[in-house]
Scaffold this active site. Structure first.
Site, mmCIF file in Angstrom:
data_model
loop_
_atom_site.group_PDB
_atom_site.id
_atom_site.type_symbol
_atom_site.label_atom_id
_atom_site.label_comp_id
_atom_site.label_asym_id
_atom_site.label_seq_id
_atom_site.Cartn_x
_atom_site.Cartn_y
_atom_site.Cartn_z
ATOM 1 N N THR A 200 4.113 2.898 5.772
ATOM 2 C CA THR A 200 2.635 2.373 5.633
ATOM 3 C C THR A 200 2.049 3.368 6.502
ATOM 4 O OG1 THR A 200 1.274 0.677 6.699
ATOM 5 C CG2 THR A 200 3.569 0.560 7.299
ATOM 6 N N LYS B 253 -25.412 14.155 25.354
ATOM 7 C CA LYS B 253 -24.458 14.691 24.519
ATOM 8 C C LYS B 253 -25.110 15.125 23.184
ATOM 9 C CE LYS B 253 -20.088 13.128 26.182
ATOM 10 N NZ LYS B 253 -18.565 13.066 25.473
ATOM 11 N N GLN C 45 -7.287 8.248 3.017
ATOM 12 C CA GLN C 45 -6.529 8.192 4.023
ATOM 13 C C GLN C 45 -4.976 7.973 3.333
ATOM 14 O OE1 GLN C 45 -8.083 6.120 7.763
ATOM 15 N NE2 GLN C 45 -9.169 5.472 5.953
ATOM 16 N N GLY D 271 0.770 -1.270 -0.050
ATOM 17 C CA GLY D 271 -0.053 0.174 0.141
ATOM 18 C C GLY D 271 0.906 1.153 -0.003
ATOM 19 N N ASP E 11 -0.287 2.518 8.190
ATOM 20 C CA ASP E 11 -0.849 1.818 9.514
ATOM 21 C C ASP E 11 -0.054 1.723 10.760
ATOM 22 O OD1 ASP E 11 -2.669 0.930 7.949
ATOM 23 O OD2 ASP E 11 -2.400 -1.112 7.814
ATOM 24 N N ARG F 225 -5.559 -2.759 8.870
ATOM 25 C CA ARG F 225 -5.970 -4.103 8.881
ATOM 26 C C ARG F 225 -5.939 -4.779 9.964
ATOM 27 N NH1 ARG F 225 -3.973 -5.935 3.256
ATOM 28 N NH2 ARG F 225 -2.253 -5.118 4.159
ATOM 29 N N ARG G 11 -18.010 15.947 12.743
ATOM 30 C CA ARG G 11 -18.365 16.164 13.921
ATOM 31 C C ARG G 11 -19.376 17.676 13.793
ATOM 32 N NH1 ARG G 11 -18.463 14.301 19.146
ATOM 33 N NH2 ARG G 11 -16.090 14.040 19.235
ATOM 34 N N ASP H 30 4.944 -4.692 6.302
ATOM 35 C CA ASP H 30 5.460 -5.912 6.546
ATOM 36 C C ASP H 30 5.466 -7.046 5.520
ATOM 37 O OD1 ASP H 30 2.512 -6.001 6.419
ATOM 38 O OD2 ASP H 30 2.269 -6.802 8.318
ATOM 39 N N ARG I 267 1.139 -5.335 -5.320
ATOM 40 C CA ARG I 267 1.231 -6.399 -4.456
ATOM 41 C C ARG I 267 1.464 -7.493 -5.007
ATOM 42 N NH1 ARG I 267 -0.568 -4.213 0.682
ATOM 43 N NH2 ARG I 267 -2.224 -2.720 0.495
ATOM 44 N N ASP J 121 2.232 -0.090 11.793
ATOM 45 C CA ASP J 121 2.240 -1.505 12.489
ATOM 46 C C ASP J 121 3.755 -2.333 12.305
ATOM 47 O OD1 ASP J 121 1.965 -2.010 9.824
ATOM 48 O OD2 ASP J 121 0.330 -3.569 9.996
#
Ligand code: F6P
Length: 326
Positions: A129, A217, A258, A14, A131, A175, A158, A106, A75, A133
């Site tokens: 990445t 709220k 994103q 990605g 992520d 993921r 919001r 990874d 990929r 991670d």
């Protein structure tokens, strides 16, 4: 004197904002050290299908500020096979490449780890990445930019959530990891985050929401990491909606937006540091390692460790979510 004379660089998996800045740093770091450098287009796919291009200093002009990756990404299923990797090796030899820098996550590092066990070409990984991670670096390239993108989007949601007194479930990428959800949750004042690292059962979520509702709220936002174990964001929202018809529930899936956009200052600097560090590592005869940044210092982490160990969520931030969402 290092025996490395010619290196190649690729981006894989990605894409992440800052990959271009990292490519630029590798190319310029190589040229600075009198190395020849080639770019491989479309990651491991291009390595197998011989998509190598010579890179000059000017090849990476004006890319630092761009999202995506000029080298393109993919990929590659073929790289998972030994025939595919053999073909990739033949091409590396044909072009006289004696060192490789891979920029990715990874999956990219796992491919690199296997390749370097099979063939004698040193490989250095640069963590890219959104992520975040990967174990062994405080932040991965692209994470900070993605956080800012998520927070900007949540701030906008919001506004409408408050105008209509609605409960929004907003899905963010990740993921297998909740880094994006947790940090952007704190930064956007979300009422709750659902992340794969923390088991949340539905009853707990319901009682939390009931409490929030009693406090009248004007809006509530729950950030859900893509990999949340309780189920998909849509399923969770449907269930809440069925059991609580009094809530006006909506779902937003932020998705691939994103991954795009111009990298933040943090990501540009990180990518520049790690790209140059990767070339330095090759010249220092390192192999099968990821370069990372821990407490602002460059570190070398063997691929095995970066892949085997799971990076932990910041427990302090998890507590903050509880404290601040009362
Ligand atoms: O690994 C980065 C990531 O953005 C994950 O958060 C997400 O699950 C995945 O890539 C999506 O991949 P693709 O673009 O191939 O659908």
């Amino acid at each position: 004197m290092s025996k490395i004379k010619k290196i190649a660089v690729l981006t894989s998996g990605g894409d992440a904002p800052g990959m271009n800045a990292a490519t630029r740093a590798v190319v310029r770091g190589a040229i600075y050290n009198n190395l020849e450098v080639m770019g491989i287009v479309k990651g491991y796919y291009g390595m197998i299908h011989d998509e190598f291009i010579p890179m000059e200093s000017s090849s990476v002009s004006n890319i630092l500020q761009n999202g995506g990756t000029m080298l393109k990404s993919a990929r590659s299923e073929e790289f998972r096979t030994s025939e595919g990797r053999r073909q990739a090796y033949e091409n590396m030899k044909k072009h006289g490449i004696d060192g490789l820098v891979v920029i990715g996550g990874d999956g990219t590092f796992n491919g690199a780890r296997i390749f370097s066990q099979e063939f004698d070409i040193p490989i250095i990984g640069v963590p890219g990445t959104i992520d975040n991670d990967l174990f062994g670096t405080d932040s991965t390239i692209g994470y900070d930019t993605a956080l800012n993108t998520v927070v900007e989007a949540v701030d906008k949601i919001r506004d409408t959530a408050t105008a209509h007194s609605r409960l929004f479930f907003i899905e963010v990428m990740g993921r297998d990891a909740g880094f994006l959800a947790l940090r952007s949750g704190v930064a956007s004042g979300a009422e709750a985050v659902l992340v794969p690292e923390v088991d949340t059962d539905f009853t707990k979520l319901k009682s939390f929401l009931e409490n929030q509702y009693k406090k009248e709220k004007t809006s509530s936002i729950v950030l859900v990491a893509e990999g949340e174990k309780m189920g998909s964001t849509i399923d969770i929202a449907d269930r809440v909606s069925q059991e609580h018809p009094e809530y006006d529930v909506r779902v937003t899936i932020l998705g691939h937006l994103q991954r795009g956009g111009s990298p933040t200052v943090y990501d540009r600097v990180l990518a520049s540091q790690l790209g140059v560090a990767a070339v330095d590592a090759l010249l220092d005869d390192q192999k099968s390692i990821m370069v990372g940044l821990v407490n602002r210092e460059v570190v070398h982490v063997p691929f095995n460790q970066a892949l085997k160990n799971k990076k932990a969520l910041n427990s302090g931030l998890l507590r903050l979510m509880d404290v601040l969402s009362i």
